[in-house]
Design a protein around this motif. Structure first.
Motif, mmCIF file in Angstrom:
data_model
loop_
_atom_site.group_PDB
_atom_site.id
_atom_site.type_symbol
_atom_site.label_atom_id
_atom_site.label_comp_id
_atom_site.label_asym_id
_atom_site.label_seq_id
_atom_site.Cartn_x
_atom_site.Cartn_y
_atom_site.Cartn_z
ATOM 1 N N LEU A 155 25.482 -16.757 30.256
ATOM 2 C CA LEU A 155 25.424 -18.068 30.903
ATOM 3 C C LEU A 155 24.076 -18.737 30.659
ATOM 4 O O LEU A 155 24.012 -19.930 30.355
ATOM 5 N N VAL A 156 22.994 -17.966 30.793
ATOM 6 C CA VAL A 156 21.650 -18.514 30.585
ATOM 7 C C VAL A 156 21.490 -18.976 29.133
ATOM 8 O O VAL A 156 21.002 -20.078 28.872
ATOM 9 N N HIS A 170 23.874 -19.804 27.069
ATOM 10 C CA HIS A 170 24.752 -20.968 26.879
ATOM 11 C C HIS A 170 24.087 -22.222 27.439
ATOM 12 O O HIS A 170 24.116 -23.272 26.805
ATOM 13 N N LYS A 171 23.486 -22.095 28.615
ATOM 14 C CA LYS A 171 22.811 -23.240 29.246
ATOM 15 C C LYS A 171 21.681 -23.730 28.342
ATOM 16 O O LYS A 171 21.520 -24.933 28.137
ATOM 17 N N GLU A 200 23.180 -25.483 25.448
ATOM 18 C CA GLU A 200 23.731 -26.751 25.911
ATOM 19 C C GLU A 200 22.607 -27.791 26.030
ATOM 20 O O GLU A 200 22.753 -28.924 25.587
ATOM 21 N N GLN A 201 21.461 -27.366 26.605
ATOM 22 C CA GLN A 201 20.311 -28.271 26.724
ATOM 23 C C GLN A 201 19.832 -28.699 25.337
ATOM 24 O O GLN A 201 19.506 -29.859 25.115
#
Length: 188
Positions: A113-114, A116-117, A120-121
């Motif tokens: 998740l981290v 991916h985040k 994404e940023q």
């Protein structure tokens, strides 16, 4: 004398615009390549995560199958007390093992998740850069339109002045021809 010709000036403007356009085109291509690379990485990570989940599921099934086979054999041969002891131990071990696996899965999920985040940023940042480049590119087009309009008006004005001079010159030629023929008539 010291002013550049219209062709030189247009050539200079075209060169400056061409250089600027080329630079913007290169920047757009670089931003697109970055975005494509990020998309590829995200896709590869998704495929890897799905493969990991599938192999984890098959391991769980294999573990479940082996454990039940072992349990069936031991249960079959053991006394009632041994069976009870075995069941208590198996349930405790299994529960601890499942707790550890669950914690490991949660940690791995959090890490994904981290990551991916972060990606994404990064993608959002690249999208903003692309939008800014596009906006700059559009303003360049507007500037080219304005310069073309100015050049068109200037060329039109010059053409009108040339036509005026041609008309005056034709008048003068006609007057000179008239005088010449009058002069020739006087000499006779």
């Amino acid at each position: 004398g010291s002013h550049a010709t219209l062709a030189d000036r247009i050539g200079y403007i075209e060169q400056v615009m061409g250089d600027s356009f080329e630079k913007h085109a290169q920047e757009l291509a670089a931003a697109k390549a970055k975005m494509d690379a990020m998309r590829g990485q995200v896709s590869e990570e998704r495929v890897a995560r799905e493969a990991h989940m599938a192999s984890l599921e098959s391991l769980k099934q294999a573990h479940g199958s082996l454990a039940s086979q072992k349990q069936a054999l031991e249960t079959h041969h053991a006394t009632l007390q041994e069976r009870i002891d075995y069941l208590e131990k198996a349930l405790g071990d299994s529960s601890e093992k499942h707790s550890r696996e669950l914690e490991a899965l949660k940690a791995a999920h959090q890490k994904v998740l981290v990551e991916h985040k972060g990606k994404e940023q990064s993608l959002l940042h690249m999208q903003r850069e692309k939008d800014e480049l596009h906006a700059r590119h559009m303003s360049l087009g507007e500037r080219v339109d304005y310069l073309e309009k100015l050049l068109g008006e200037s060329a039109e004005k010059h053409q009108q002045e040339i036509e005026k001079f041609k008309a005056k010159h034709a008048k003068l030629d006609a007057g000179a021809n008239k005088l010449q023929s009058h002069h020739a008539g006087l000499q006779e």
